[in-house]
Design a protein around this motif. Structure first.
Motif, PDB file in Angstrom:
ATOM      1  N   UNK A 170      -6.758   2.057   9.455  1.00 50.19           N
ATOM      2  CA  UNK A 170      -6.962   1.041   8.426  1.00 50.19           C
ATOM      3  C   UNK A 170      -5.950  -0.094   8.576  1.00 50.19           C
ATOM      4  N   UNK A 171      -4.694   0.258   8.904  1.00 48.31           N
ATOM      5  CA  UNK A 171      -3.699  -0.783   9.159  1.00 48.31           C
ATOM      6  C   UNK A 171      -4.114  -1.657  10.334  1.00 48.31           C
ATOM      7  N   UNK A 172      -4.667  -1.030  11.362  1.00 43.78           N
ATOM      8  CA  UNK A 172      -5.112  -1.779  12.537  1.00 43.78           C
ATOM      9  C   UNK A 172      -6.146  -2.830  12.158  1.00 43.78           C
ATOM     10  N   UNK A 200       6.325   5.997   3.587  1.00 45.30           N
ATOM     11  CA  UNK A 200       7.337   5.215   4.317  1.00 45.30           C
ATOM     12  C   UNK A 200       7.027   5.073   5.805  1.00 45.30           C
ATOM     13  N   UNK A 201       6.430   6.111   6.388  1.00 50.48           N
ATOM     14  CA  UNK A 201       6.073   6.052   7.804  1.00 50.48           C
ATOM     15  C   UNK A 201       5.050   4.953   8.068  1.00 50.48           C
ATOM     16  N   UNK A 202       4.054   4.805   7.185  1.00 49.66           N
ATOM     17  CA  UNK A 202       3.054   3.748   7.369  1.00 49.66           C
ATOM     18  C   UNK A 202       3.673   2.363   7.200  1.00 49.66           C
ATOM     19  N   UNK A 203       4.685   2.256   6.314  1.00 42.98           N
ATOM     20  CA  UNK A 203       5.376   0.964   6.176  1.00 42.98           C
ATOM     21  C   UNK A 203       6.078   0.597   7.477  1.00 42.98           C
ATOM     22  N   UNK A 204       6.751   1.570   8.093  1.00 41.01           N
ATOM     23  CA  UNK A 204       7.444   1.326   9.361  1.00 41.01           C
ATOM     24  C   UNK A 204       6.439   1.011  10.463  1.00 41.01           C
ATOM     25  N   UNK A 205       5.320   1.766  10.517  1.00 41.08           N
ATOM     26  CA  UNK A 205       4.292   1.498  11.526  1.00 41.08           C
ATOM     27  C   UNK A 205       3.698   0.105  11.331  1.00 41.08           C
ATOM     28  N   UNK A 206       3.423  -0.270  10.064  1.00 40.63           N
ATOM     29  CA  UNK A 206       2.920  -1.619   9.801  1.00 40.63           C
ATOM     30  C   UNK A 206       3.924  -2.679  10.209  1.00 40.63           C
ATOM     31  N   UNK A 207       5.196  -2.397  10.042  1.00 42.13           N
ATOM     32  CA  UNK A 207       6.261  -3.307  10.482  1.00 42.13           C
ATOM     33  C   UNK A 207       6.185  -3.517  11.989  1.00 42.13           C
ATOM     34  N   UNK A 208       6.010  -2.424  12.728  1.00 42.36           N
ATOM     35  CA  UNK A 208       5.904  -2.518  14.189  1.00 42.36           C
ATOM     36  C   UNK A 208       4.613  -3.205  14.620  1.00 42.36           C
ATOM     37  N   UNK A 215       3.116  -5.561  12.974  1.00 40.89           N
ATOM     38  CA  UNK A 215       3.046  -6.926  12.472  1.00 40.89           C
ATOM     39  C   UNK A 215       2.228  -7.070  11.206  1.00 40.89           C
ATOM     40  N   UNK A 216       1.917  -5.950  10.538  1.00 37.71           N
ATOM     41  CA  UNK A 216       1.171  -5.968   9.280  1.00 37.71           C
ATOM     42  C   UNK A 216       2.147  -5.903   8.111  1.00 37.71           C
ATOM     43  N   UNK A 217       1.834  -6.614   7.042  1.00 35.37           N
ATOM     44  CA  UNK A 217       2.715  -6.694   5.883  1.00 35.37           C
ATOM     45  C   UNK A 217       2.447  -5.525   4.933  1.00 35.37           C
TER      46      UNK A 217
END
Length: 432
Positions: free
Chosen positions: A141-143, A359-367, A369-371
């Motif tokens: 979904x982040x992708x 928190x893991x999804x926040x870090x993955x989104x950071x990597x 480029x997703x906010x």
């Protein structure tokens, strides 16, 4: 002295006979060479047979030993329907049905591997793969930039575990054991409740900053705070694993009043070898990843076709995938009067999602480029806060009965109805 001619011929014939008598032994040697070459082929065939036999046994244990695997054909069928009909509703529901047994088998393979790694590494494996389905769906979904779907699906997993799973377990256990109130380890429940309240605090401050417009840099401060808080929450969860599995293991192993041995230390021998468990983990994770992509692609189309809010699909329907197996196991343990394991399944899973997966999804989104941030919006944050308070009050006595379970189930119905009539005010955050 010269021999007669006839005696000389007899002597030659005798030599030829002696020479000829040695030929059979020479021929036997010539036959033994290919016979010796036959043994390696026999050993290779035996090794191949052992490998094939082990593979068939592994497939039988993983695929054919669980009744829920009757839903496995829905996975390939959803992919076929995606290319043939483009019916988003069927693709969505068939993907849900196809992922459900895979999530259960993924948890089984994790337990098998944890039997070889010990408690500490096993705890890390359970933290990683215990909610792997939610993590994989969230990453896809982040992708696609569907940040609100990620937030709401993870929130729905927490609500489902804390209200529906725990409520059904308390209710079923209370019906079976009507003559008494079931008891559980109160100290472990208090620790988990504290972690859940910490998670609520981590989610609340970004939302408060956003809605009070008190950020130093509007939009950027909220994101920076979310990433910092996520790193802190990951450190807190790692510390919790050390606390649970090493320094204070006795807190999580309640001794029965009758003086019996601890039931939690009775471990059955694993049915899979270490490398078989690793192979199945890799295969199941890959297959869940494939189906998750089709599931995420069909969410928006299914929402339009069914006239259902995406919030309802994300919070109520998607968590069914990851929690179906937990439902069954938590209820079975409660009916066997093993509420400590039930709380480990339901509350422990909620703690994993809130303190590790989010928190893991926040870090993955950071990597990526997703906010992705911890601002779950006011409605969702308030729902989580009230849910944690209700469950904490239910657990404070250290006892359970069918009435407490019924109240938790009814609370979940109220939550489900709320998200059925809830429209996300920030539609622009679905795609960034």
């Amino acid at each position: 002295m010269m021999r007669p001619a006839d005696e000389k011929d007899d002597f030659a014939i005798e030599l030829d006979t002696i020479a000829a008598s040695s030929l059979p032994s020479t021929k036997m040697c010539s036959f033994e060479i290919p016979h010796n070459r036959y043994f390696p082929s026999v050993s290779y065939s035996w090794i191949h047979w052992r490998i094939l036999k082990g593979l068939l046994k592994s497939i039988r244990v993983v695929i054919f030993s669980a009744k829920i695997n009757i839903l496995l054909p829905f996975g390939p069928l959803s992919i076929l329907l995606h290319f043939v009909t483009r019916n988003h509703v069927l693709v969505f529901f068939f993907s849900l049905l196809g992922i459900t047994p895979l999530a259960e088998r993924l948890g089984y393979a994790t337990e098998q591997l944890a039997a070889y790694t010990g408690h500490t590494v096993g705890g890390l494996l359970n933290a990683t793969f215990g909610n792997a389905t939610e993590m994989i769906i969230a990453i896809y979904a982040l992708k696609h930039g569907m940040i609100r779907v990620v937030q709401q699906s993870l929130l729905g997993s927490i609500l489902s575990n804390m209200l529906l799973v725990l409520g059904c377990a308390f209710f079923a256990g209370g019906i079976v054991h009507t003559e008494k109130d079931q008891s559980f380890n109160k100290a472990a429940a208090v620790v988990n409740s504290g972690l859940l309240l910490m998670a609520v605090m981590g989610l609340m401050f970004p939302a408060v900053l956003h809605f009070t417009r008190s950020e130093v840099h509007y939009g950027e401060s909220e994101l920076s705070l979310s990433r910092f808080s996520s790193c802190v929450m990951l450190v807190a969860y790692a510390s919790y694993l050390v606390f649970q599995l090493k320094s204070h293991r006795n807190v999580y192993h309640r001794i029965e009043d009758e003086g019996q041995s601890e039931e939690f230390d009775e471990e059955e021998p694993p049915e899979l070898s270490k490398w078989e468990a690793i192979s199945w983990l890799a295969f199941l994770t890959l297959w869940i990843s494939i189906l998750s992509e089709y599931l995420v692609d069909a969410i928006e189309g299914a929402s339009d076709a069914l006239n259902l809010p995406i919030a309802f699909i994300s919070v109520i329907l998607l968590p069914i995938v990851g929690n179906a197996a937990e439902h069954a196991s938590a209820i079975m343990f409660a009916m066997k009067d093993k509420l400590d394991i039930t709380l480990g399944v339901a509350i422990g899973s909620s703690t994993q999602i809130s303190m590790f997966v989010i928190p893991f999804t926040v870090v993955v989104g950071w990597l990526m480029g997703q906010h992705m941030d911890l601002n779950f919006q006011l409605f969702e944050t308030a729902t989580l806060f009230i849910t944690v308070l209700v469950v904490a009050f239910m657990l404070q006595e250290g006892t359970a009965n069918y009435f407490k379970g019924l109240m938790l189930i009814l609370c979940y119905f109220i939550v489900a109805a709320s998200f059925y009539v809830h429209t996300d005010p920030t539609q622009s955050k679905f795609y960034i």
